[in-house]
Design an enzyme around this catalytic site. Structure first.
Site, PDB file in Angstrom:
ATOM      1  N   HIS A  63       0.870  -1.040   0.103  1.00  0.00           N
ATOM      2  CA  HIS A  63       0.109   0.122   0.105  1.00  0.00           C
ATOM      3  C   HIS A  63       0.967   1.332   0.130  1.00  0.00           C
ATOM      4  CE1 HIS A  63      -3.863  -2.009   0.724  1.00  0.00           C
ATOM      5  NE2 HIS A  63      -3.232  -2.839   1.216  1.00  0.00           N
ATOM      6  N   ASN A  94     -10.381  -3.399   1.805  1.00  0.00           N
ATOM      7  CA  ASN A  94      -9.902  -3.448   0.469  1.00  0.00           C
ATOM      8  C   ASN A  94     -11.041  -3.426  -0.640  1.00  0.00           C
ATOM      9  OD1 ASN A  94      -7.180  -3.865   1.109  1.00  0.00           O
ATOM     10  ND2 ASN A  94      -7.507  -6.108   1.122  1.00  0.00           N
ATOM     11  N   HIS A 134      -4.441   0.921  11.506  1.00  0.00           N
ATOM     12  CA  HIS A 134      -4.332  -0.663  12.451  1.00  0.00           C
ATOM     13  C   HIS A 134      -5.573  -1.204  12.619  1.00  0.00           C
ATOM     14  CE1 HIS A 134      -2.939  -3.470  14.964  1.00  0.00           C
ATOM     15  NE2 HIS A 134      -2.946  -2.866  16.016  1.00  0.00           N
ATOM     16  N   TYR A 194       0.265  -4.779  11.598  1.00  0.00           N
ATOM     17  CA  TYR A 194       0.156  -3.401  11.279  1.00  0.00           C
ATOM     18  C   TYR A 194       0.879  -2.403  12.200  1.00  0.00           C
ATOM     19  CZ  TYR A 194      -3.335  -3.867   7.380  1.00  0.00           C
ATOM     20  OH  TYR A 194      -3.811  -4.228   6.090  1.00  0.00           O
TER      21      TYR A 194
END
Length: 713
Positions: free
Chosen positions: A83, A156, A347, A370
């Site tokens: 990302h 997503n 996160h 994360y």
């Protein structure tokens, strides 16, 4: 019902405006200010270093030069492992009705409250400098600044994932990233190592079909769904838990590019998706997404023929309906890309009371990963103090020091329990976060439940759900992606693997990649479909779409004015495009500015095309290769094309002949054939323009795709 949901609630005192005030103060502090050093000292000259004489050496005592260069030399931070290429915007979220029965989360209770949000859209595989329109999964991460602290919904644009367990995440990312011996290819799955991973990890079959589908090349971030992927829990004030999946539904519908467009856009405008979002917000066309949830009672955990905790599976909406609970409006662009988008830290473990986790094995791994990655990327444990990550509520705990500490904590006490400060700050047993009281028992084991072992039935379900054009796009994607694989053995294994999904699909993949079709057609036996996953069934609207108008000197001004006025009223935008930028003179001597030329525009940047009348203009356009290419690209990409009067001649010159065009014997008749709209009489274009708007709303006219004007092939 949908219309009522979109209505704004009555204006009431907003308890969630602190983030907006912070941004307003930032702008005020940085307006018309004097240049200073980092210490606040005014600077007299920032163009010349301090030297011994006008042509002499730079002196070490030039502290301003040293500070400026030191900061410049250290401006870059490590990019995200995945990302890396993202773009962020601000907005707000409002719930439609109190969700007290489902969850105690405060931001889901009061419809009058606008909860500030920051959203980061992203690709997954590419580096920061890669392109927007590559075939890839898209990230859709939302940070809610709530009265209970920050809540991050990390989503997503596809509802499933490549594997079951986060243990495989490093292996998968290593396989899809550029190959380590030569750092190629960039931002694509079209290479050996990724497909080698796929054929050796067959649980990825379902996700690979999504990746080969149109979902992987969205038309716009504004026209892209979002899915929480993992299974979470809602927990209400009584402690009752329910399983939940999150959905973002764009009010403009979910729409995609075609592959040829995406490839051409990589050269014409590699920033196409971020530019589209930036310009829409600047024009006041605020993207809106409704938040939906799928809810499962805990007693129904095992009621399906798939494991609800399996991240390679989705919950079909026909079996578990999506309940729409609120709306997010994105209404403000970022002020500084680095300070906001680049430093934003998301996160999935950033939750608030009322939202909890499930035993989804991929989610459990994300809860570590994360958080861990922020320590290196943002320089230590205090990244939550960076303004974009800072909650709107006070932070009070005994955590101290570390790199980049911003808070100045007073007093000697930094531990619990304590008596010197009256045990402050103290836990709040009544209102503090409580994990759902789930009974957990079992032996330690490195095994996966047998309920995760079906790798193909939902992949077949997805394939069955696709329209015929969508299926053809998937097959062509396989031809490109797998065709790039050099190892023929891997290509053959891909075909054999997808024969377990659908025998016809496997045979068509084999035809395009030069390997043998399956000896025996296969399949998973799944016959059901889920219409909700086909983009053919999405919302269709013309609002905010972009139209190209091709003209040269001698065009008919009335044709342009009538059409653009009506298009503007319907929420569409038009660019005037000519061989050169600048003023263009109409047949009756009026002028209009061509704001784009062929050099800086392309058919792939637009949703539709219009050619007005004016014989002199059309005669010139017919001599331009770029104009005919513009028409041809719009045609083969199945976009709406409109032509009025002599503008029809350009369609003929571009070899669009067997489409039914307006007949000169019925000059006032609007004729539409497969998205090509024509009329000869240009005195009154209302019906013609409305027909264009209706056709643009359809997004594409797939019967024309990849065909020439003669409709051959």
């Amino acid at each position: 019902m949908a219309k009522n949901r979109q209505n704004e609630p009555a204006n009431q005192p907003n308890q969630q405006n602190k983030k907006s005030k912070q941004l307003d103060q930032y702008r005020k502090d940085h307006k018309d200010s004097t240049l200073t050093t980092n210490q606040g000292m005014p600077v007299s000259n920032t163009a010349d270093s301090l030297k011994a004489g006008e042509r002499g050496p730079t002196l070490m005592e030039d502290f301003h030069f040293r500070e400026k260069m030191m900061h410049f030399d250290n401006e870059r931070i490590p990019e995200r492992v995945v990302h890396a290429r993202g773009f962020g915007v601000h907005g707000y979220f409002q719930v439609y009705e109190p969700l007290t029965e489902l969850t105690s989360a405060k931001f889901l209770q009061d419809p009058s409250v606008k909860t500030p949000v920051f959203v980061r859209f992203s690709t997954v595989v590419g580096q920061k400098g890669s392109d927007d329109t590559v075939r890839d999964v898209r990230g859709f991460a939302t940070k809610f600044y709530t009265d209970d602290g920050n809540y991050d919904l990390v989503a997503n644009n596809m509802p499933v994932f490549f594997f079951h367990d986060a243990m495989k995440f490093p292996d998968f990312v290593h396989s899809i990233k550029p190959e380590p011996h030569n750092e190629m290819p960039q931002a694509t799955a079209a290479h050996d190592t990724l497909w080698d991973f796929v054929v050796n990890n067959t649980e990825s079959a379902h996700m690979m079909l999504w990746l080969m589908s149109d979902r992987a090349i969205p038309r716009s971030f504004r026209m892209m769904e979002g899915f929480g992927v993992n299974t979470f829990r809602f927990v209400n004030a009584e402690g009752k838990g329910r399983f939940v999946k999150f959905h973002w539904k764009p009010l403009l519908g979910a729409h995609s590019l075609v592959w040829d467009e995406a490839e051409k856009l990589r050269g014409a405008d590699p920033d196409f998706l971020r530019r589209d979002l930036w310009e829409a917000i600047n024009q006041g066309e605020y993207p809106e997404f409704e938040l939906g949830v799928q809810i499962l009672e805990e007693e129904d955990e095992f009621a399906f023929d798939f494991d609800i905790l399996d991240p390679t599976k989705f919950w079909p909406e026909e079996q578990v309906p999506v309940k729409i609970i609120g709306k997010m409006t994105l209404d403000q662009n970022q002020d500084n890309f680095f300070a906001e988008t680049e430093q934003a830290a998301f996160h999935p473990g950033h939750v608030v009371p009322g939202i909890d986790f499930s035993n989804d094995p991929m989610l459990q791994g994300r809860l570590f990963s994360y958080l861990d990655t922020q320590l290196l990327r943002l320089g230590g444990p205090n990244f939550a103090e960076i303004p974009i990550n800072r909650p709107i509520v006070p932070v009070k705990n005994n955590q101290r020091e570390g790199f980049h500490r911003m808070s100045i904590d007073k007093g000697a006490v930094s531990y619990s329990a304590n008596s010197m400060r009256g045990n402050s700050p103290a836990p709040d047993p009544e209102n503090g976060y409580k994990h759902h009281a789930e009974k957990v028992e079992g032996r330690k084991t490195r095994k996966r439940s047998d309920s995760f072992n079906d790798h193909y039935r939902q992949a077949t379900l997805f394939w069955n759900s696709m329209s015929q054009p969508e299926k053809q796009h998937i097959i062509k994607a396989f031809h490109f992606e797998v065709g790039k694989v050099k190892d023929k053995t891997i290509r053959q294994r891909v075909v054999d693997m997808f024969n377990h999904v659908d025998g016809q699909l496997a045979a068509q993949i084999a035809t395009g990649v030069g390997v043998n079709p399956p000896e025996s057609p296969g399949g998973s036996g799944e016959t059901a479909a889920s219409p909700a996953v086909s983009q053919e069934n999405t919302v269709k609207a013309a609002t905010t779409r972009k139209l190209a108008i091709l003209i040269e000197n001698g065009f008919n001004m009335d044709d342009v004015v009538q059409v653009t006025t009506q298009l503007g009223s319907a929420g569409l935008h038009a660019d005037i495009i000519s061989k050169n930028q600048g003023m263009i003179t109409s047949a009756d001597g009026q002028q209009i500015e061509a704001n784009k030329s062929y050099a800086i525009s392309s058919s792939v940047m637009y949703d539709a095309l219009y050619i007005p009348g004016g014989k002199q203009s059309t005669d010139q356009l017919m001599k331009h290769f770029d104009a005919k290419s513009f028409v041809n690209d719009a045609f083969v990409h199945a976009k709406t094309i409109g032509a009025a009067g002599s503008g029809i001649d350009l369609l003929m010159a571009a070899d669009i002949r067997q489409i039914m065009l307006a007949d000169t014997n019925t000059t006032n008749q609007v004729v539409t054939d497969l998205g090509v709209v024509t009329i000869h009489d240009t005195n009154e274009l209302t019906a013609f323009t409305q027909e264009m708007i209706d056709n643009i709303a359809q997004h594409r006219h797939w019967a024309r795709e990849n065909k020439d004007g003669k409709m051959s092939g």
